[in-house]
Design an enzyme around this catalytic site. Structure first.
Site, PDB file in Angstrom:
ATOM      1  CG  HIS A  44      -4.604 -14.166 -39.976  1.00 31.11           C
ATOM      2  ND1 HIS A  44      -3.843 -13.388 -41.059  1.00 31.11           N
ATOM      3  CD2 HIS A  44      -4.950 -15.515 -40.462  1.00 31.11           C
ATOM      4  CE1 HIS A  44      -3.279 -14.526 -42.256  1.00 31.11           C
ATOM      5  NE2 HIS A  44      -3.821 -15.138 -41.328  1.00 31.11           N
ATOM      6  CB  CYS A  71      -0.606 -15.654 -41.291  1.00 24.06           C
ATOM      7  SG  CYS A  71      -0.869 -16.629 -41.566  1.00 24.06           S
ATOM      8  CD  GLU A  85      -5.007 -10.071 -39.949  1.00 24.58           C
ATOM      9  OE1 GLU A  85      -4.206 -10.402 -39.310  1.00 24.58           O
ATOM     10  OE2 GLU A  85      -4.957 -10.545 -41.280  1.00 24.58           O
TER      11      GLU A  85
END
Ligand code: GLN
Length: 544
Positions: free
Chosen positions: A509, A383, A511
């Site tokens: 993202h 990001c 993650e």
């Protein structure tokens, strides 16, 4: 199973940060491994409508769901343990509850009655729990109550769950309370009194827990267990402990060894199989037998806080576990001088810049992105980390010296990162971010394609700014590869460099979708590349 949903309420006492979310998620995992479908939701007592606007200093990471809800970081634990996506329904804050009740009051829905905490707020809380059960239809819905018993804020939530068994049947509800068993080193013993007091406080508001989980540094002995059971009015069999572990993924195994899942199922009249915990056992074995070291530098401004980048850290660890490596995460403060940054960067095998907002520490991040590019050190920009990689590239490779994002310099003459025109219109109307899941088209022949092994992917977003399309031709001409895009409005989703061991950025993202048992391909690729670098540099220095 099927039929009606059973409910397990998890409350906390004595202190916060005892790992209530992890214990609840651990139990959820075990239920799933027993073939019982489980969902888990969090009730948060604060008045913010969501944690989206809260500072990472106070609240840690904002976890984003597929449907774009900005939620508590505990939902990240839930997803990592239960391996299923959560949604708006899984997170309820007091702010949302009050907002809805007040909206109904203004609309006249309460027909002139006095609107009160009991029954209006408590009914709204119960309605949301039931709505989640109705929508997701799990065999078991676990409900974690944020905060600690005794907090003024938690009272309406606790009152709502006290009433809950009267609505759905007592036999369908189970109350679990997590407390602390502190160890007093001067006398060399663990003390049960805080737990007794905490259960007493819970009983005063009408809740008698059926089971207890005690967070402790030292395992309990039989006499302590007996004492706690007796004073707290629970079966001895239902006093569980959660001893400190090296890796949080050991928690389900530890709870299983004590029979927590079997006990919970019996209490709720659920017939199920034995828990299949083989995959988790293998994971722990893999972690314990890892011999290869790797060091990843994470450059950020909330670096001293573990919770601010928790999903990033867990994703890095998961990738390292998968690669059979022991990972050391080196936290690098982006507000240091270039010299200090360079010293820190020289010590790591890979550099990751996570998401972030605002101008503080930006030049340090741009420096780190440039340094990794020039030194062939694996780089992963997420990001904001992708945006700074783009700015760094524009400045030093394309010669656009004042390239910037309008987030950091509104009047820059070269807004390489900017709000898109369509967004500007929305922003003025008070809309905010690009949130939640969006599809990405992956370009053929790129590293992105070889990592994803697919032509498209779905990833979660939380950002406002985008790569400015008018600079794309110039950036691409100089070697920046746009390897992923959002086709509908032609936005850059992923970038990479060809002549570099691993220089990858993504606007989304990853993650949030990485799991300990299924690490995200981008994290795997990045960590694998850092391990390769480690091996070659160690071999080189051994030869020298
Ligand atoms: N601040 C940047 C934006 O709004 C990046 C956001 C992020 O990293 N999550 O676009």
């Amino acid at each position: 199973m099927g039929k009606s949903t059973r409910y397990i309420f998890v409350t906390g006492g004595v202190a916060s940060s005892l790992g209530k979310g992890i214990a609840a998620a651990g139990l959820g995992t075990l239920l799933i491994q027993r073939g019982v479908s489980a969902e888990i939701m969090k009730l948060d007592p604060y008045l913010n409508v969501d944690p989206g606007t809260m500072s990472p200093f106070q609240h840690g990471e904002v976890f984003v769901t597929d449907d774009g809800a900005e939620t508590d970081l505990d939902l990240g634990h839930y997803e990592r343990f239960l391996d299923k996506p959560t949604s708006k329904l899984n997170s309820v804050t007091a702010g949302q509850v009050y907002e809805n009740v007040i909206r109904k009051e203004r609309r006249g829905d309460y027909l002139g009655s006095t609107v009160q905490v009991i029954p209006h707020i408590t009914d709204e809380v119960k309605r949301r729990i039931l709505a989640t059960a109705r929508e997701k239809k799990p065999d078991v819905l676990l409900i974690e109550i944020g905060g600690t018993v005794g907090d003024i804020e938690s009272l309406p939530f606790l009152e709502a769950i006290r009433q809950f068994p009267y609505d759905v049947g007592k036999e369908n509800c189970l109350f679990l309370h997590l407390t602390l068993l502190p160890y007093i080193s001067a006398s060399g013993e663990s003390k049960t009194k805080p737990t007794q007091h905490s259960v007493k406080a819970l009983r005063e508001i009408g809740i008698q827990p059926a089971g207890l989980i005690l967070r402790t540094e030292h395992a309990m002995d039989a006499s302590q267990r007996r004492k706690i059971a007796m004073f707290c009015n629970v079966e001895e069999r239902a006093v569980f402990e959660s001893v400190n572990v090296n890796v949080i993924y050991e928690v389900p195994l530890m709870l299983h060894r004590q029979g927590l899942d079997e006990w919970a199922c019996r209490k709720l009249g659920i017939e199920s199989s034995e828990a299949h915990i083989g995959e988790w056992e293998d994971l722990i074995a893999r972690i314990n037998s890892a011999r290869q070291d790797v060091r990843i530098g994470v450059v950020g401004k909330y670096i001293e806080l573990n919770d601010a980048y928790i999903s990033i850290y867990e994703s890095l660890k998961a990738a390292a576990y998968h690669e059979g490596a022991r990972i050391e995460i080196v936290k690098i403060d982006s507000e240091q001088s270039p010299d200090q940054l360079e010293t820190a960067l020289a010590e790591v095998d890979g550099v990751l810049i996570p998401g972030g907002f605002g101008p503080r520490g930006i030049e340090g991040k741009i420096f780190a992105a440039t340094w990794a590019r020039e030194h062939d050190v694996p780089y992963f920009g997420i990001c904001l980390g992708m945006q700074v990689a783009m700015i760094a590239f524009a400045r030093s490779v394309c010669g656009i010296a004042d390239a910037n994002s309008t987030e950091f310099n509104e009047h820059t003459s070269n807004p390489v990162i900017d709000l898109m025109t369509t967004q500007k219109a929305v922003l003025n109307l008070g809309g905010t971010m690009r949130l939640g899941m969006y599809p990405m088209k992956i370009k053929k022949g790129t590293r992105a394609e070889s990592v994803y092994k697919a032509a498209d992917a779905q990833e979660r977003h939380r950002h406002r700014y985008e790569v400015n399309n008018s600079y794309r031709p110039r950036l691409e001409e100089m070697g920046m590869v746009i390897s992923g895009t959002f086709e509908e409005t032609d936005l850059v989703e992923m970038i990479e460099l060809k002549d570099h061991p691993w220089y990858v950025g993504c606007q989304f993202h990853p993650e949030f979708q990485s799991r300990p048992l299924k690490p995200h391909p981008l994290f795997k690729g990045f960590v694998a590349s850092a391990i390769t670098r480690r091996k070659t540099t160690t071999a080189r220095s051994a030869r020298a």
